[in-house]
Design a protein around this motif. Structure first.
Motif: not given
Length: 144
Positions: A8, A10-19
């Motif tokens: 987690l 990079e931003d896209p990875e974190r966003e995918h994880w959260r959403s």
């Protein structure tokens, strides 16, 4: 118990994880972030399988031969280098979708840890990689 080691960074990875991922978790899972080399080897060696659900054409995913070197099969989507790295049915399973991935996890016990380790050594050890590079260089130089 399900243990997930997730990147987690990079931003896209974190966003995918959260959403997409977090809402589906039950709280029974153990979620780990970056781990040391020793922890990774221990986790890979004890895993039933490693899931590699890539969604892009990754040229080479090092985690696949690392898992196989620990005797652990890999279940991956048929994207990027996965079909070349994984010997389908021998060192893991190459699948087309999430349903097939779930089915393949249930079949992970069919894969021989020894076959995983042997293929990793044959194709991805330092010696094998050097030999492969030397063969390519010889072909290129011979074509001149």
């Amino acid at each position: 118990k399900l243990v997930m080691v997730v990147k987690l960074a990079e931003d896209p990875e974190r966003e995918h994880w959260r959403s997409r991922v977090e809402p589906r978790l039950t709280g029974e899972e153990t979620i780990l972030g970056e781990v040391s080399h020793e922890e990774k080897v221990d986790l890979l060696g004890r895993a039933r399988a490693v899931l590699f659900p890539i969604q892009w054409e990754e040229p080479f995913g090092l985690v696949m031969p690392e898992a196989n070197a620990c005797g652990t099969p890999v279940v991956a989507f048929a994207r990027g280098s996965a079909p070349e790295v994984i010997a389908d049915g021998e060192t893991g399973f190459v699948v087309e979708d999430l349903d097939a991935m779930c089915e393949a996890v249930l079949r992970a016990g069919e894969i021989s840890p020894e076959a995983c380790r042997r293929r990793a050594e044959e194709r991805f050890s330092a010696e094998a990689m050097v030999r492969g590079y030397e063969e390519v260089y010889a072909r290129v130089l011979g074509a001149r």
